[in-house]
Design an enzyme around this catalytic site. Structure first.
Site, mmCIF file in Angstrom:
data_model
loop_
_atom_site.group_PDB
_atom_site.id
_atom_site.type_symbol
_atom_site.label_atom_id
_atom_site.label_comp_id
_atom_site.label_asym_id
_atom_site.label_seq_id
_atom_site.Cartn_x
_atom_site.Cartn_y
_atom_site.Cartn_z
ATOM 1 N N TYR A 124 1.939 3.332 10.301
ATOM 2 C CA TYR A 124 2.283 1.917 10.253
ATOM 3 C C TYR A 124 3.788 1.750 10.421
ATOM 4 O O TYR A 124 4.575 2.305 9.659
ATOM 5 C CB TYR A 124 1.800 1.323 8.932
ATOM 6 N N ARG A 178 4.352 -10.017 -15.433
ATOM 7 C CA ARG A 178 4.973 -9.133 -14.457
ATOM 8 C C ARG A 178 4.325 -7.750 -14.476
ATOM 9 O O ARG A 178 4.427 -6.982 -13.525
ATOM 10 C CB ARG A 178 6.481 -9.024 -14.723
ATOM 11 N N LYS A 185 -5.367 -6.953 4.692
ATOM 12 C CA LYS A 185 -6.181 -6.713 5.871
ATOM 13 C C LYS A 185 -7.673 -6.820 5.540
ATOM 14 O O LYS A 185 -8.158 -7.884 5.207
ATOM 15 C CB LYS A 185 -5.812 -5.361 6.465
ATOM 16 N N ASP A 193 -3.045 6.363 3.124
ATOM 17 C CA ASP A 193 -3.172 4.975 3.534
ATOM 18 C C ASP A 193 -4.516 4.851 4.242
ATOM 19 O O ASP A 193 -4.686 5.306 5.372
ATOM 20 C CB ASP A 193 -2.025 4.590 4.469
#
Length: 387
Positions: A110, A58, A208, A183
């Site tokens: 976004y 994790r 992407k 971003d």
């Protein structure tokens, strides 16, 4: 705010770095492709320590490390973290802040993150100012010294492809002792390196362009230097379990090996399409940072190199109905959400974003893939009304 940065010392170009994944060879098999580690837990040493540094998947998995190291190389960063999605990466940056902190974010960004900020983040006690980041005086006015802790940039800004001046905004933010996170999903590290321009953290929706094959969901953060804020982000990732599967991490590394070639082809196609489409009588506007008449062109030239990205938008004469008609009548372009894959995608963005969107209703968002540019253009032209 002064931060010490550390650069990785891989001695070759970024193109070679991605093609060879930093030249890493599997020590045990001598394979040129690294193995996928699916173990969820790791053996302690006899002294009760973890000799490999891996404790639990994790938080730690050897499959993540080559991808994170490659991202550090490309972004000139010190540390990187993989996440289960771009949204997981982005929201972790905000969740690492404290209740009452003030954040400046773009008014064009976004949509999924904008929606999360408006509908969920305020419950964490965060305060927001949505600002036109292309106007430096508005960014300066929005600063609240001592209270503003983060300035979040997205450049180019989805879906209008607005360009924010990273260097200038970093100067304003650091003067107010605020962090800057960028971003850079649509710019990719091939075209822009925000950390080199002074930003503290850069974010990618690795789904992407980094992966580029529309078959992996992942996100990434890269930091200019280790610091308490970054350690808090790292802890949030581990505690929330916002990590990709080992298989997705390995697929991401595979996809990144062709990053330079794909981004170059997409940039060339997008520029060609933008230049051709702006002459069409049924197109009201073409939004693309590589056009000299685009509002952000000069700033884009200053902070991007090798191209202006594979994303563009067009506004169709006749409004929403005409735009939807065009999307419905393409044959080569695929009508689907997302971007950055090898296939070209088209979508009526306002329909996706719904009520409250700042996106014009006549706008179509285009993600240029790597197909033949003349065939892509011909398909759009046949879908446009002839009148």
């Amino acid at each position: 705010m002064t931060i010490k940065t550390t650069s990785f010392s891989y001695p070759y170009s970024s193109a070679t770095a991605v093609a060879q994944a930093l030249g890493t060879i599997d020590k045990e098999s001598q394979g040129v492709v690294l193995p996928i580690h699916v173990a969820t837990t790791y053996i302690r040493g006899v002294d009760n320590s973890y000799p490999t540094g891996n404790v639990y998947s994790r938080a730690d998995n050897p499959t993540y490390k080559p991808v994170e190291q490659l991202l550090c190389q490309l972004e000139q960063g010190e540390q990187a973290l993989l996440f289960s999605s771009g949204m997981a990466a982005a929201t972790s940056v905000f969740l690492a802040l404290q209740p009452g902190d003030h954040v400046i974010v773009p008014h064009i960004m976004y949509w999924a993150l904008r929606h999360w900020l408006l509908n969920f983040a305020k419950d964490w006690g965060l305060q927001f100012s949505f600002v036109d980041m292309t106007q430096l005086h508005l960014v300066k006015q929005a600063m609240q010294p001592g209270k503003t802790k983060l300035v979040w940039l997205e450049t180019p800004g989805n879906p209008l492809w607005t360009i924010s001046d990273i260097t200038e905004i970093v100067a304003l933010a650091h003067q107010a002792d605020a962090w800057v996170a960028v971003d850079s999903t649509c710019a990719t590290p091939i075209l822009s390196q925000p950390l080199a321009l002074g930003a503290d953290i850069v974010m990618h929706s690795a789904t992407k362009y980094l992966n580029g094959h529309s078959d992996v969901i992942a996100g990434a953060l890269i930091t200019a230097a280790d610091h308490p804020y970054w350690q808090r982000i790292r802890s949030i990732r581990a505690q929330l379990g916002a990590v990709p599967s080992p298989y997705d991490a390995a697929q991401l590394l595979r996809g990144m090996r062709t990053l330079h070639l794909r981004v170059k082809a997409a940039c060339e196609n997008a520029l060609f399409l933008a230049e051709q489409l702006q002459q069409h009588p049924q197109i009201k506007a073409v939004l693309y940072p590589g056009l000299p008449n685009f509002a952000g062109y000069e700033v884009a030239c200053k902070q991007m190199s090798g191209g202006f990205g594979g994303m563009l938008s067009i506004q169709v004469v006749g409004g929403e109905a005409a735009a939807i008609h065009v999307a419905a009548n393409t044959k080569l372009w695929k009508r689907a959400t997302s971007l950055g894959g090898v296939e070209s995608l088209i979508e009526h963005r306002a329909s996706v974003e719904g009520a409250g969107t700042p996106c014009p209703s006549d706008l179509l968002r285009l993600s240029a893939g790597i197909e033949d540019k003349h065939e892509l253009l011909a398909d759009l032209l046949q879908a446009l009304p002839s009148r």
